[in-house]
Design a protein around this motif. Sequence first.
Motif, mmCIF file in Angstrom:
data_model
loop_
_atom_site.group_PDB
_atom_site.id
_atom_site.type_symbol
_atom_site.label_atom_id
_atom_site.label_comp_id
_atom_site.label_asym_id
_atom_site.label_seq_id
_atom_site.Cartn_x
_atom_site.Cartn_y
_atom_site.Cartn_z
ATOM 1 N N ILE A 19 0.833 -1.205 0.000
ATOM 2 C CA ILE A 19 0.000 0.000 0.000
ATOM 3 C C ILE A 19 0.868 1.255 0.000
ATOM 4 O O ILE A 19 0.525 2.265 -0.634
ATOM 5 C CB ILE A 19 -0.984 -0.016 1.206
ATOM 6 N N GLU A 20 2.039 1.208 0.674
ATOM 7 C CA GLU A 20 2.943 2.365 0.681
ATOM 8 C C GLU A 20 3.539 2.585 -0.699
ATOM 9 O O GLU A 20 3.677 3.732 -1.158
ATOM 10 C CB GLU A 20 4.056 2.152 1.713
ATOM 11 N N GLU A 21 3.911 1.507 -1.385
ATOM 12 C CA GLU A 21 4.448 1.635 -2.742
ATOM 13 C C GLU A 21 3.373 2.127 -3.701
ATOM 14 O O GLU A 21 3.657 2.911 -4.622
ATOM 15 C CB GLU A 21 5.016 0.292 -3.194
ATOM 16 N N GLY A 22 2.122 1.681 -3.489
ATOM 17 C CA GLY A 22 1.021 2.166 -4.309
ATOM 18 C C GLY A 22 0.795 3.655 -4.123
ATOM 19 O O GLY A 22 0.505 4.380 -5.081
ATOM 20 N N LYS A 23 0.945 4.115 -2.883
ATOM 21 C CA LYS A 23 0.803 5.554 -2.618
ATOM 22 C C LYS A 23 1.874 6.352 -3.348
ATOM 23 O O LYS A 23 1.591 7.410 -3.927
ATOM 24 C CB LYS A 23 0.892 5.822 -1.109
ATOM 25 N N ARG A 24 3.110 5.841 -3.304
ATOM 26 C CA ARG A 24 4.196 6.565 -3.968
ATOM 27 C C ARG A 24 3.974 6.640 -5.476
ATOM 28 O O ARG A 24 4.236 7.677 -6.101
ATOM 29 C CB ARG A 24 5.540 5.886 -3.661
#
Length: 360
Positions: free
Chosen positions: A11-16
Amino acid sequence: MVVLDVPLPTIEEGKRLLQVLCHTQDVEIEADLFEQFVKGSLGLTEKEIQRLYSRILNSGQRFAESDLTLQIQEKKKAIHASRFLEFWDVHSLKFQVGGLDNLKSWLQERNLAFTERARRFGLPEPKGLFLLGVQGCGKSLMAKSVAQEWQLPLLRLDVGALFLGGNAEGGLRDTIRIAESMAPVILWIDELEKGFAQAGEVGSDSLGYFLTWMQEKQKMVFVIATANEVRKLPPELLRKGRFDEIFFVDLPDVHERLEILDIHLRNRNRDPNNYLLDLVAEETELFSGAELEQVIISALYKAFAAGREMDTEDILEASREIVPLAVTMDDKLKDLREWARPRARRATADRRRVDFFAEW
């Protein structure tokens, strides 16, 4: 040779990924909508996410709420690459389940346990639910209804195809990897006995992997497993700690039959008050929910062929023409009830005491 298991974007990589796109394309997205797009992209590879965002930009909407449907389409494509997983878009449909009040109350309590507030309170994330019982009594329908009520994606695992594929453990690992990458998600394993019943012969490694994952999983993948022939399952699969609870879904009682008939009439644009449903509910003892639906459909066919509106007599006549499965498989039903009595909770609320005082 070293094998590296490269995970799908978190989810953090998706946000980036979305933040970079917003910065380079000068796009502004509301905070709530931003979170929905990021969560909706989970389960896709980085290239698939970039392709999805490009489609949204080319459509001209620039990440409007209506573009969320494009995510569902892209996710369906990705899930189709798996031979064993099927993505169900339950949010476009309306599922109603009659009865099963105990089960509904339990699910309502667990719904609150997915929040950060629940973590701070000291509650662990719910692991899953095992539904066993009579065919046609709403086990599969309940899985769809839960996904709709909790607003979570629903993945259906074809456990029969998984064990027939030749590499059950590898397929199971890929399935779990995809499900965890989409967390929070509901993994629906329908008719569990079709695969794990033969685990002692061809899939003991797969069973061991699945049991370990169920015991120790960290991602929010809520498993809803259903089974009709529970005696065929390995006993270690039903041990406490694998699932949060085991519920037995029995034939509907008279109150539940009344509720189910009401639902199916309303779904077909009929006013239940125009029919003597109390009489029909009393006459249809040992009928499952699926069989009650067929009673209504058969009655509608009769009325349509006669060129008139359906009445109570049509419904009663249709019910007398159907032989319930519980009659033809009476011995198996008794065995199943005997097995479930000390091992599982009843999904139906016990109304016998209420009925006694009402009659008194």
